[in-house]
Design a protein around this motif. Sequence first.
Motif, mmCIF file in Angstrom:
data_model
loop_
_atom_site.group_PDB
_atom_site.id
_atom_site.type_symbol
_atom_site.label_atom_id
_atom_site.label_comp_id
_atom_site.label_asym_id
_atom_site.label_seq_id
_atom_site.Cartn_x
_atom_site.Cartn_y
_atom_site.Cartn_z
ATOM 1 N N GLU A 82 -46.062 -30.392 55.188
ATOM 2 C CA GLU A 82 -44.910 -31.129 54.663
ATOM 3 C C GLU A 82 -44.251 -30.306 53.575
ATOM 4 O OE1 GLU A 82 -46.303 -34.804 53.079
ATOM 5 O OE2 GLU A 82 -47.832 -33.881 51.806
ATOM 6 N N ASP A 83 -43.017 -30.645 53.266
ATOM 7 C CA ASP A 83 -42.252 -29.942 52.234
ATOM 8 C C ASP A 83 -42.799 -30.335 50.861
ATOM 9 O OD1 ASP A 83 -40.433 -28.858 50.494
ATOM 10 O OD2 ASP A 83 -38.658 -29.521 51.619
ATOM 11 N N PRO A 84 -43.253 -29.374 50.068
ATOM 12 C CA PRO A 84 -43.802 -29.700 48.736
ATOM 13 C C PRO A 84 -42.816 -30.480 47.865
ATOM 14 C CG PRO A 84 -44.262 -27.416 49.322
ATOM 15 C CD PRO A 84 -43.339 -27.929 50.365
ATOM 16 N N LYS A 85 -41.508 -30.311 48.110
ATOM 17 C CA LYS A 85 -40.505 -31.014 47.296
ATOM 18 C C LYS A 85 -40.469 -32.508 47.611
ATOM 19 C CE LYS A 85 -37.526 -26.903 47.239
ATOM 20 N NZ LYS A 85 -36.245 -26.342 47.728
ATOM 21 N N GLN A 86 -41.000 -32.849 48.802
ATOM 22 C CA GLN A 86 -40.902 -34.236 49.256
ATOM 23 C C GLN A 86 -42.127 -35.076 48.898
ATOM 24 O OE1 GLN A 86 -37.975 -35.219 50.627
ATOM 25 N NE2 GLN A 86 -37.324 -33.091 50.286
ATOM 26 N N THR A 87 -43.085 -34.493 48.186
ATOM 27 C CA THR A 87 -44.294 -35.253 47.841
ATOM 28 C C THR A 87 -44.641 -35.055 46.370
ATOM 29 O OG1 THR A 87 -46.636 -35.570 48.348
ATOM 30 C CG2 THR A 87 -45.790 -33.329 48.553
ATOM 31 N N LYS A 88 -45.173 -36.103 45.767
ATOM 32 C CA LYS A 88 -45.590 -36.021 44.372
ATOM 33 C C LYS A 88 -47.092 -35.778 44.254
ATOM 34 C CE LYS A 88 -41.885 -39.022 42.690
ATOM 35 N NZ LYS A 88 -41.551 -40.292 41.988
ATOM 36 N N THR A 89 -47.809 -35.906 45.379
ATOM 37 C CA THR A 89 -49.255 -35.643 45.373
ATOM 38 C C THR A 89 -49.502 -34.278 46.002
ATOM 39 O OG1 THR A 89 -49.511 -36.720 47.526
ATOM 40 C CG2 THR A 89 -49.764 -38.093 45.560
ATOM 41 N N GLN A 122 -49.053 -25.569 55.344
ATOM 42 C CA GLN A 122 -48.560 -26.775 54.686
ATOM 43 C C GLN A 122 -47.796 -27.592 55.722
ATOM 44 O OE1 GLN A 122 -48.065 -24.773 50.242
ATOM 45 N NE2 GLN A 122 -46.250 -25.149 51.464
ATOM 46 N N VAL A 180 -50.004 -31.393 48.580
ATOM 47 C CA VAL A 180 -49.344 -31.175 49.872
ATOM 48 C C VAL A 180 -50.356 -31.343 50.998
ATOM 49 C CG1 VAL A 180 -48.093 -29.505 51.291
ATOM 50 C CG2 VAL A 180 -47.706 -29.585 48.827
ATOM 51 N N LYS A 181 -49.946 -32.030 52.056
ATOM 52 C CA LYS A 181 -50.803 -32.183 53.237
ATOM 53 C C LYS A 181 -50.913 -30.843 53.969
ATOM 54 C CE LYS A 181 -51.321 -34.961 57.430
ATOM 55 N NZ LYS A 181 -50.688 -35.988 58.311
ATOM 56 N N GLN A 217 -59.563 -30.270 48.911
ATOM 57 C CA GLN A 217 -58.870 -30.249 50.196
ATOM 58 C C GLN A 217 -59.322 -29.026 51.004
ATOM 59 O OE1 GLN A 217 -54.673 -29.112 50.364
ATOM 60 N NE2 GLN A 217 -54.249 -31.005 51.509
#
Length: 873
Positions: free
Chosen positions: A94-101, A92, A103-104, A14
């Motif tokens: 998006e919230d790292p807690k909201q994604t399982k892949t 970042q 972080v965007k 990334q």
Amino acid sequence: MASKSKKETPLMKQYNGIKTRYPDALLLFRVGDFYETFGADAEKAAEILDIVLTKRNNGGDQTALAGFPHHALNTYLPKLVKAGQRVAICDQLEDPKQTKTIVKRGVTELVTPGVSLSDDLLQAKANNFLAAVHLGRTRVGVAFLDISTGEFLVAEAGREGADKWLQNFAPKEVLVSKNQRIAFREAFPTGYHTFFLDDWVFQEDYARETITSHFKTTNLKGFGVDTLQEGILAAGAILHYLGETQHRQLGHIRALKRLASDDYVWMDRFTSDNLELFRTRNGQGVPLLEVMDRTRSPMGGRMLRRWLALPLKHLEPIRRRHEAVSHFMELPEELSRAQQHLKRMGDLERLIAKVAAGKIGPRETVYLKNSLEAMMPVKSSLSGCGTEALETLAGRMDPCEPLRERIKAMLVEEAPAQVGKGTTIAPGFSEELDELRGLAHSGKDYLDQMLERESQRTGIPSLKISSNNVFGYYIEVRNTHKDKVPEEWIRKQTLVNAERYITEELKDYEGRILGAEERILELEQQLFSQLLVWMQEYIAPVQENAHALAELDCLCGFASLAVERGYSAPRMTDGTDLDIRQGRHPVIEQQLPAGEAYIPNDLWLDREGQQIIMITGPNMSGKSAILRQTALICLMAQVGSFVPAQEATLGLVDKIFTRVGASDNISLGESTFMVEMNEAASILNNLSSRSLILLDEIGRGTSTYDGISIAWAIAEYLHEHPDRPKTLFATHYHELNEMAARFPRIKNYNVAVQELKDKVLFLRTLEAGGSQHSFGIHVARMAGMPQQVVLKAQKILKKLEQSHSADQLTDGLKQAQDEMQLSFFQLDDPLLEQIRDEILDLNIDTLTPVEALMKLNEIKRLLSSKKQANSSS
């Protein structure tokens, strides 16, 4: 390559993908609570920031790594940018807690030396200009933008004119087309921080579309720049670059203003440096700007710098500034009140720019409101003051009452720097917000009631309710009473002397409290964002207020300076005479030790009787100071300031040229003498009838005879030039005193000295008549030269004076000129042949009209001289 890509971790894959899009920038890559740099970026960052350089395992490879905590960005970012780095900030998304892949992530801002809104990167009293330059066949387009204030300027000029604009605005970064990289560095050798854009950016259709799209116009005629083809290319490149650096909220950039050289006094880069307007040449002492600056606001400080770089050359606006300064000098109490209010004001120009960009915080918004409120008494006092210039300024000040009232009603006076760092929205503004705060803040009463109720129900006298980050709210029971704990309580933690429990009621309460706090933050952010959108319509009036207050600040500063230093009001005329009585050097005067007074001098220059003053005298006597003070007095007057003189009557000056002091440009292969001749040539090729020319020690960088010959020729050229420019010519060649007898508008003056037995006393007074001595050996003795060297020098001087006396040298110059005259005028036919040969030797293709007139005048003068000689014989 394929096998290498397989080794990359997802994070590094990334990172490399984003870095590819910003190859010229140092990428700050947000990972959790840190900004990390990798590879070559890490090595640069570690060196610049003095942070630890480590290694990261990247799928088997070792990659250099350096980082710092994200909350320290404002500490480290300025260091990187000031080191000349372009910095891409990758956050970042998006919230790292909201994604399982993974972080965007994406670049949210690209900060460069010329593009920044951060107070940590900006100087309060100096603009931070981004420039673009495009070299056409005959003209150069230049554009300047300060994104922190919204000023957007464009000009078109020859290369020398473009050089002048670049020096005046001192951009932190210059954009140039890649195919003009070499040509730019040859044309403008001063070391600007440059960034090279793709050639297609500098296409006319694209540039015009970019500019009209930004301003939402169909053409550029309304800005008065439609015909500036090269300038439009430069301005378009700047707007393109802002898009590339992720700066797209640009509502504060409201106009493109044309820089018209006809409005301002011309000063080439040599003159600005020689007069030390903004910086001293040797890094010691202080420049004129620092001496003159009595402004109280950042806006005023920036405007003063602009005024000093661009003195006016039209009588009416200069007189209006002088009238305003006189008003405040006559009413010192009003001056004091105005300056007190100005001191309370924030930087309205940069605050409203942050509003446009959406980067202002609650505390700065309140500061903006308070600054506008501090303006109101100033506007009121100036509105009926009786001085037209100040009443006009007051009329330009918009009260912005709805804006002030809205901010006052919406934000608490002690608002935090950022939403979420404290209470932002004022009580009473939002009913929902007040209810949520009531719920969140009434917790202690609710918990006290719950505690009392549960204590009575269970018979446990020492219950305690607390909370921590791990378990949230809990009830703590000492071990001595744990047998009384109800079955429905759920045990969460065992301590040495107690147990901790939760209940359904406590969990429900905790949920409601946490929900209220999250909703409070969400609602405050929403309301503040709405305020910023609503404030957009006030960008224009607040900018106009900032400009008016900046002008007022400069004028108040001039009045303070005049009172403090005893300056007087200059009488400005549309004539060409300069009459200065008891003039002083503004910088030297202020730097003198306490109790020591500056010795003032009178000076008169005109174009009829005293066009050129030849000033002789020894080194250290003050010749250079007299030259500089004359230029500075004229410049200060045309900026709008009072001047350091008892009185001064000044005809407008349109150009100031100086050739002062010696300097090398070794990096370009230019010696001191070459630099001197370049500066002198620039003067002779650009002078006008209203020019003021200051020449100091012309010809000093070569041999004595060469030097005298060049100095003589230059002085004669200036005297014979049809524009008759006013000139001060300081020289240690006292042989040039002879010129006053031959040229009617050259007058001899000297800086007086008093010879004592073994030393020279410098009186620093300018008086009529030429000096016959240079006193160089006296000065050497004063400097502490060994006695043996001084005595030897005196013996050599006596021998030289016997063999090459000053009279002989002057006679030699006379003889050389007489021989030249005789060579033109032999008897009859030989005379005609000689004149014919002289004319045939002229290169008509390179001869300018002025030089042709001067050559004709020279022949006429020689004929007249011969005629007089024949008649007298």
